[in-house]
Design a protein around this motif. Sequence first.
Motif, PDB file in Angstrom:
ATOM      1  N   LYS A 117       0.843  -1.185   0.000  1.00 29.32           N
ATOM      2  CA  LYS A 117       0.000   0.000   0.000  1.00 29.32           C
ATOM      3  C   LYS A 117       0.883   1.241   0.000  1.00 29.32           C
ATOM      4  O   LYS A 117       1.777   1.386   0.844  1.00 29.32           O
ATOM      5  CB  LYS A 117      -0.901   0.006   1.237  1.00 29.32           C
ATOM      6  N   LEU A 118       0.640   2.110  -0.964  1.00 26.74           N
ATOM      7  CA  LEU A 118       1.485   3.289  -1.128  1.00 26.74           C
ATOM      8  C   LEU A 118       1.041   4.431  -0.226  1.00 26.74           C
ATOM      9  O   LEU A 118      -0.153   4.606   0.058  1.00 26.74           O
ATOM     10  CB  LEU A 118       1.436   3.769  -2.586  1.00 26.74           C
ATOM     11  N   ARG A 119       2.033   5.203   0.207  1.00 27.58           N
ATOM     12  CA  ARG A 119       1.722   6.439   0.917  1.00 27.58           C
ATOM     13  C   ARG A 119       1.352   7.503  -0.115  1.00 27.58           C
ATOM     14  O   ARG A 119       1.507   7.306  -1.313  1.00 27.58           O
ATOM     15  CB  ARG A 119       2.941   6.902   1.716  1.00 27.58           C
ATOM     16  N   ASP A 120       0.919   8.632   0.393  1.00 24.10           N
ATOM     17  CA  ASP A 120       0.481   9.696  -0.517  1.00 24.10           C
ATOM     18  C   ASP A 120       1.671  10.563  -0.928  1.00 24.10           C
ATOM     19  O   ASP A 120       1.942  11.607  -0.326  1.00 24.10           O
ATOM     20  CB  ASP A 120      -0.590  10.553   0.171  1.00 24.10           C
ATOM     21  N   TYR A 121       2.384  10.100  -1.917  1.00 29.60           N
ATOM     22  CA  TYR A 121       3.543  10.851  -2.433  1.00 29.60           C
ATOM     23  C   TYR A 121       3.188  11.479  -3.782  1.00 29.60           C
ATOM     24  O   TYR A 121       2.296  10.987  -4.494  1.00 29.60           O
ATOM     25  CB  TYR A 121       4.749   9.923  -2.625  1.00 29.60           C
ATOM     26  N   LYS A 122       3.893  12.542  -4.111  1.00 30.26           N
ATOM     27  CA  LYS A 122       3.662  13.226  -5.382  1.00 30.26           C
ATOM     28  C   LYS A 122       4.939  13.235  -6.217  1.00 30.26           C
ATOM     29  O   LYS A 122       6.048  13.289  -5.676  1.00 30.26           O
ATOM     30  CB  LYS A 122       3.249  14.690  -5.135  1.00 30.26           C
ATOM     31  N   TRP A 123       4.756  13.214  -7.515  1.00 31.60           N
ATOM     32  CA  TRP A 123       5.858  13.499  -8.412  1.00 31.60           C
ATOM     33  C   TRP A 123       6.018  15.011  -8.494  1.00 31.60           C
ATOM     34  O   TRP A 123       5.085  15.762  -8.193  1.00 31.60           O
ATOM     35  CB  TRP A 123       5.579  12.936  -9.810  1.00 31.60           C
ATOM     36  N   SER A 124       7.153  15.418  -8.922  1.00 38.09           N
ATOM     37  CA  SER A 124       7.402  16.865  -8.982  1.00 38.09           C
ATOM     38  C   SER A 124       6.551  17.554 -10.040  1.00 38.09           C
ATOM     39  O   SER A 124       6.428  18.783 -10.043  1.00 38.09           O
ATOM     40  CB  SER A 124       8.888  17.130  -9.250  1.00 38.09           C
ATOM     41  N   ASN A 125       5.947  16.787 -10.951  1.00 43.12           N
ATOM     42  CA  ASN A 125       5.058  17.396 -11.949  1.00 43.12           C
ATOM     43  C   ASN A 125       3.608  17.451 -11.454  1.00 43.12           C
ATOM     44  O   ASN A 125       2.701  17.779 -12.213  1.00 43.12           O
ATOM     45  CB  ASN A 125       5.135  16.651 -13.280  1.00 43.12           C
ATOM     46  N   SER A 128       0.318  12.054  -8.675  1.00 45.59           N
ATOM     47  CA  SER A 128       0.519  11.215  -7.501  1.00 45.59           C
ATOM     48  C   SER A 128       1.362   9.997  -7.857  1.00 45.59           C
ATOM     49  O   SER A 128       1.360   9.531  -9.004  1.00 45.59           O
ATOM     50  CB  SER A 128      -0.837  10.735  -6.958  1.00 45.59           C
ATOM     51  N   VAL A 129       2.055   9.516  -6.885  1.00 45.03           N
ATOM     52  CA  VAL A 129       2.771   8.245  -7.055  1.00 45.03           C
ATOM     53  C   VAL A 129       1.737   7.140  -6.829  1.00 45.03           C
ATOM     54  O   VAL A 129       1.187   7.008  -5.736  1.00 45.03           O
ATOM     55  CB  VAL A 129       3.927   8.123  -6.048  1.00 45.03           C
ATOM     56  N   THR A 130       1.473   6.389  -7.876  1.00 46.79           N
ATOM     57  CA  THR A 130       0.374   5.420  -7.795  1.00 46.79           C
ATOM     58  C   THR A 130       0.859   4.002  -8.115  1.00 46.79           C
ATOM     59  O   THR A 130       2.034   3.782  -8.470  1.00 46.79           O
ATOM     60  CB  THR A 130      -0.725   5.775  -8.810  1.00 46.79           C
ATOM     61  N   ALA A 131      -0.086   3.105  -8.017  1.00 47.23           N
ATOM     62  CA  ALA A 131       0.198   1.699  -8.317  1.00 47.23           C
ATOM     63  C   ALA A 131       0.671   1.539  -9.763  1.00 47.23           C
ATOM     64  O   ALA A 131       1.457   0.629 -10.073  1.00 47.23           O
ATOM     65  CB  ALA A 131      -1.046   0.856  -8.060  1.00 47.23           C
ATOM     66  N   ALA A 168      -5.674   2.717  -6.795  1.00 50.16           N
ATOM     67  CA  ALA A 168      -4.632   3.664  -7.193  1.00 50.16           C
ATOM     68  C   ALA A 168      -3.424   3.623  -6.272  1.00 50.16           C
ATOM     69  O   ALA A 168      -2.309   3.963  -6.686  1.00 50.16           O
ATOM     70  CB  ALA A 168      -5.214   5.078  -7.223  1.00 50.16           C
ATOM     71  N   HIS A 169      -3.623   3.218  -5.052  1.00 50.97           N
ATOM     72  CA  HIS A 169      -2.524   3.246  -4.079  1.00 50.97           C
ATOM     73  C   HIS A 169      -2.213   1.873  -3.503  1.00 50.97           C
ATOM     74  O   HIS A 169      -1.609   1.766  -2.438  1.00 50.97           O
ATOM     75  CB  HIS A 169      -2.847   4.226  -2.939  1.00 50.97           C
ATOM     76  N   GLN A 170      -2.630   0.851  -4.200  1.00 53.80           N
ATOM     77  CA  GLN A 170      -2.330  -0.489  -3.677  1.00 53.80           C
ATOM     78  C   GLN A 170      -2.100  -1.461  -4.823  1.00 53.80           C
ATOM     79  O   GLN A 170      -2.838  -1.462  -5.809  1.00 53.80           O
ATOM     80  CB  GLN A 170      -3.480  -0.995  -2.796  1.00 53.80           C
ATOM     81  N   VAL A 171      -1.065  -2.267  -4.661  1.00 51.89           N
ATOM     82  CA  VAL A 171      -0.722  -3.235  -5.682  1.00 51.89           C
ATOM     83  C   VAL A 171      -0.431  -4.569  -5.000  1.00 51.89           C
ATOM     84  O   VAL A 171       0.106  -4.603  -3.881  1.00 51.89           O
ATOM     85  CB  VAL A 171       0.493  -2.739  -6.511  1.00 51.89           C
TER      86      VAL A 171
END
Lengths: 610, 308
Positions: A117-125, A128-131, A168-171
């Motif tokens: 399960k991903l935390r809520d991270y963002k790319w610089s653009n 979101s950082v997603t699955a 979106a946040h889990q793989v």
Amino acid sequence: MKKSLAIVVAGAAAGLMSLAACSGGQSTGSGSGSSQSGAPRQGGTATFAWLPNSVPNYIFPMNSSTYYSVQNMEQFQKLMFRPLYMYGVNGQPVVSTNASLAYAPTFNDAKHTVTVKLRDYKWSNGESVTAKNVVFWQHLVTAEKNNWGGYVGGLYPDNITSVHIDNAHQVTFTLNANYNHTWFWYNELTYITPLPMAWDKTSDGATPGSGGCTNDVSRCAAVYKYLASQAKNLQTYASNPLWQVVNGPWKLKSFQSNGNATFVPNSKYSGPDKPHLAEFKTLAFTSTDAEVNELRSGSSISVGYLPATANVSKSASGAASNPMSSSYNLVPWYWWGIDYLQPNYNNPKVGPLFKQLYIRQALQHVVDQPSVIKGALKGFGSPTNGPVPLEPKNPYASSYERSNPYPFSVSAAETLLKSHGWSVVPDGKTTCTTAGSGPGQCGPGIAKGTALTFNLMYADYGPAYDQSMNLFRSNASKAGIAVNVQKAPFNTVIGDTVRCKPTDSNCSWQLSEYGGWALRPYPTVGQLFSTATSDGGWNDPKIDGLIAAATRGNSNAALTAYQDYLAKQVPLIWQPLPVQQLTEIVKGLNGVTPLNPMLTLTPENWYFTK
Amino acid sequence: MIVPERPGAEPHDGAVPESYASAPQRGRRWIAVVGVFAQNRLALVSAAFLVLFALFCFIGPLVHSTDQVHTNLSIVNLQPGSPGHVLGTDGQGYDQLGRLMIGGQTSLEVGVAAALLATLVGALVGAFSGFFGGVADGVIMRCVDGMLAIPTVFLLLLLAAIVTPTKTTLVVIVALISWLVTARLVRGEALMLRTRDYVAAARSMGSTSPRTVLRHIVPNSLSVIVVNATFQVADAILVLATLSYLGLGLAPPQTDLGGMLNDGMNYVYNGTWWLIWPPGVAIVAIVVAFNFIGDGMRDAFEVRLQRR
């Protein structure tokens, strides 16, 4: 072989200067270490000095064997591109769930699955950082596994049969078998580096995602080809829009192919460890002397290093004397690895000798690790008694391995040889006088009159290794074992240390020391010891089973059995492990310590005080 | 065809050719050579120095016995004057004075042996090449030119990487790159000597080519050969030192002066001067001494210089 070479290179780079570990995972500073008192001040510039000729040269975090180095992976790419899991906490070789992109994985042994399960991270653009970013990597590495330096047949990514995006946040990964949870998490999931959609394309002007690799493995080859070609253009690292899409705490502001680089904070970084510094710079030097001269001037280096020959010593309390104490704090950098001599069991001449346990035991008995650590390494090193490092302090090393089954004893080595049919001549020519396979005899394949002589080739890592290898030669000579030592460049040694058949022309090497092995966080090193991959041709079905048990079961007993057996069998002649480097940290700069035993750089934790 | 008389058609110094000289004549000539050499003070002092250094290296270990086989990391880099170590210890804990003795032994042994081998090969190749002339001479000399064109350091690195350094292999390696100059010099002498009447006379009396070369050409080139051999020793010691300094010398516990220098350079920032100065000075002194001796021998053999 490809895999082992790749890791060896990383390990060798690590061992280049010699280094240190902090006792208990903590630094043994010069009494002052790197104090972390005072409130952090925002701003300022810190600089880090590269080891000579050890600079990053690849930005794309899926490194081929050519680029599979500590400098690229741990000290350059991770500043910008974060893997699912970061390792190194308080000087310990463990995963940092706090600094990672994902929460701890959840295993379902009944279904052979592991869910991340991903935390809520963002790319610089702004994305979101997603699955999907995880799957993009997974597809890419699956399609191009032979172009990935971390690949070992049967392990990651071969042991993942499918990957499923739960949301979106889990793989969820489905595995081909159940694996030791810690091993899989620490040693396999830590490879995974989510890649931005902006990279899923095959040309400069293409739309992000148009490459199709995220959805279809068969389309990954073209994407990989494009990304790899872009990564080979070092001059554009700071200007290529591809590499400006980051999820780590830093963005590249400038980069020169010599290794000089400037990083600035990623203003969109969403992790907990946001940079305090306004800029982080790296400086390249062509020699240790050049770096030390710069260090002496006290002008431009915030974190540098001393040469292995520097006048330093370690007191009984663990503190290091520091010749630059007026401006810097000295902190030895211990690393997570082991050092050893690699015997060639398939060498037609000495292979039959190495196959005898008593001869390996005798060789281990003449390794005077305490003297090497005290004399050659000036106290900044740790013994190796088996496949699991003893330092930094860790929960893995067993009491048996810690006990050092074969302590230094020339007389014990002599006794072993005499009791197996050898006529021992200290400092002379020891020969087999009782050939045969029975008790008290030399062993199968060893003819009467065979001399106990080995050729040892070691990598030129400087005076400390010279002293260590010569002490081994000297002590072996006292026990009647003739060891002819020869120093050679690292590339020569690593190039000669190949897996071979007795009839091969490249099978003439006998004993090799190339600088050790940098371990993954969970300390099983199947590549070194398994019948299928051992460079020296070590062939032992029992250890194959123990490796499988240690990596597939969740019992700590399996890891203990694995290391105890190897410590007892000495398939490698264990050698003391020097520290990575004697790090000099400028006074006033905090947060540098404890240094990461996995050699990862985390300047986002560095700060000057108000 | 009438061959015009030209300088060099007869022995240029007017001396009786070596191969024609009677035993008393040869004896008188060598006495004269020694006499002239003895007048060169630099050469004499150099010779005395080399004798003393050889005694230091080969007899010294009998007087100052040290363990040069086993390392001792508890006594590394002790300063000169430390108990039992007049010149201190090195980075392996070896007594530095004893190390200087065995290092000097190696340098002298390999240097002299390589010079002798190079001189022998170079003299023979040069003599035969010059004597036969023609195509054979052209081919041999082009080969020599070709080998001379290869950078010495490159050749040394290549050879040292291929073979395991031992005293024997180092002698061969150093000789392999050293014989070329000797060959060219002796070939020049042979080109001149082959036109001499005594050579023609020997040929007319049935002397075979090898016999003519060995009995007439080579003996009469002896002055060039001996003088060159002296310089070859100095060069060989330097080449060996270079190889060792580059880390391609003998494997421990053996060493030579260049190897000692290389080891000492590791600690150059630690103020361990005793690891650098003694072998460094020894190398310079030996090479300079051999060069002075070479100068002295050249003067002694060269009659024209004697007359000036």
